[in-house]
Design a protein around this motif. Structure first.
Motif, PDB file in Angstrom:
ATOM      1  N   TYR A   1       0.830  -1.206   0.000  1.00  0.00           N
ATOM      2  CA  TYR A   1       0.000   0.000   0.000  1.00  0.00           C
ATOM      3  C   TYR A   1       0.865   1.257   0.000  1.00  0.00           C
ATOM      4  O   TYR A   1       0.550   2.239  -0.673  1.00  0.00           O
TER       5      TYR A   1
ATOM      6  N   TYR B   1       2.049   1.873  -3.393  1.00  0.00           N
ATOM      7  CA  TYR B   1       0.939   2.426  -4.186  1.00  0.00           C
ATOM      8  C   TYR B   1       0.810   3.936  -3.941  1.00  0.00           C
ATOM      9  O   TYR B   1       0.677   4.720  -4.882  1.00  0.00           O
ATOM     10  N   LYS B   2       0.875   4.353  -2.682  1.00  0.00           N
ATOM     11  CA  LYS B   2       0.730   5.774  -2.355  1.00  0.00           C
ATOM     12  C   LYS B   2       1.901   6.611  -2.838  1.00  0.00           C
ATOM     13  O   LYS B   2       1.732   7.768  -3.197  1.00  0.00           O
TER      14      LYS B   2
ATOM     15  N   LYS C   1       0.378   4.077  -8.928  1.00  0.00           N
ATOM     16  CA  LYS C   1      -0.967   4.426  -8.468  1.00  0.00           C
ATOM     17  C   LYS C   1      -1.921   4.584  -9.650  1.00  0.00           C
ATOM     18  O   LYS C   1      -3.048   4.075  -9.629  1.00  0.00           O
ATOM     19  N   SER C   2      -1.465   5.272 -10.695  1.00  0.00           N
ATOM     20  CA  SER C   2      -2.351   5.478 -11.842  1.00  0.00           C
ATOM     21  C   SER C   2      -2.658   4.160 -12.546  1.00  0.00           C
ATOM     22  O   SER C   2      -3.782   3.952 -13.021  1.00  0.00           O
TER      23      SER C   2
ATOM     24  N   ASP D   1      -5.184   2.251 -10.237  1.00  0.00           N
ATOM     25  CA  ASP D   1      -6.502   2.886 -10.328  1.00  0.00           C
ATOM     26  C   ASP D   1      -7.152   2.619 -11.685  1.00  0.00           C
ATOM     27  O   ASP D   1      -8.366   2.398 -11.766  1.00  0.00           O
TER      28      ASP D   1
END
Length: 197
Positions: free
Chosen positions: A19, A22-23, A29-30, A33
């Protein structure tokens, strides 16, 4: 409460590292998402509003929110967990997504060596706090409250899923380190403060 038999990573905090990656990585992240959006498509459309209203009346999350949460966990961690509770009259199933980062394989195994339960905590960093206390859920569907676990195919004896992007993790982490390096340079006006001899 049953204990978790298998740790997820050396310190049992591997999903939190996923996580954080990801952040901290805009590219990663893109991509995550985007994959979640592709899974969701145009969302869930319900034809029978009466049944949906009955479902929501019992405090259930609307289906699009639920599926969005599950899709995110599936892309980021390689699996997802749904807590299923049967109504007292056994007519309805109440569904709730469990944050997959909080799921750990339990200690009770069946005759085939497969786990029959999971142990869940909202935060394994602070699982001794009351709000994060460990809860054991069955994986057996005949129980009134159980968890349905879905993971990527487990390989090489792993008990936990391996995310599909695992081979890219060094690059994902590197992107964050480069960002930090550049930010430090900007704060220092791109000057090396070491003296030159």
């Amino acid at each position: 409460v049953s204990q978790s038999r298998y740790t997820w990573g050396m310190d049992n905090l591997y999903p939190y590292k996923l996580y954080e990656a990801y952040k901290n990585s805009p590219t990663h992240k893109s991509l995550v998402d985007s994959k979640v959006e592709q899974i969701l498509g145009q969302g869930i459309k319900v034809e029978n509003e009466t049944n949906l209203n009955e479902y929501l009346r019992f405090g259930n999350t609307d289906l699009n929110t639920l599926v969005n949460s599950l899709a995110f966990d599936y892309v980021l961690f390689g699996g997802y967990a749904i807590k299923v509770a049967k109504s007292l009259d056994k007519k309805y199933l109440h569904l709730k997504g469990l944050d997959f980062s909080g799921v750990r394989i339990g200690s009770i195994l069946n005759d085939d060596g497969e786990p029959t339960n999971i142990v869940y905590s909202r935060d394994w960093n602070n699982s001794l706090l009351k709000e994060n206390r460990k809860v054991t859920y069955s994986l057996e569907k005949e129980d009134d409250v159980y968890v349905h676990l879905v993971t990527e195919p487990l390989k090489c004896g792993n008990r936990y899923p391996i995310p599909t992007y695992e081979s890219a993790l060094p690059s994902i982490l590197c992107e964050h380190e480069i960002q930090l390096f550049q930010i430090r340079n900007i704060k220092n006006n791109f000057s090396d403060r070491k003296s030159v001899v």
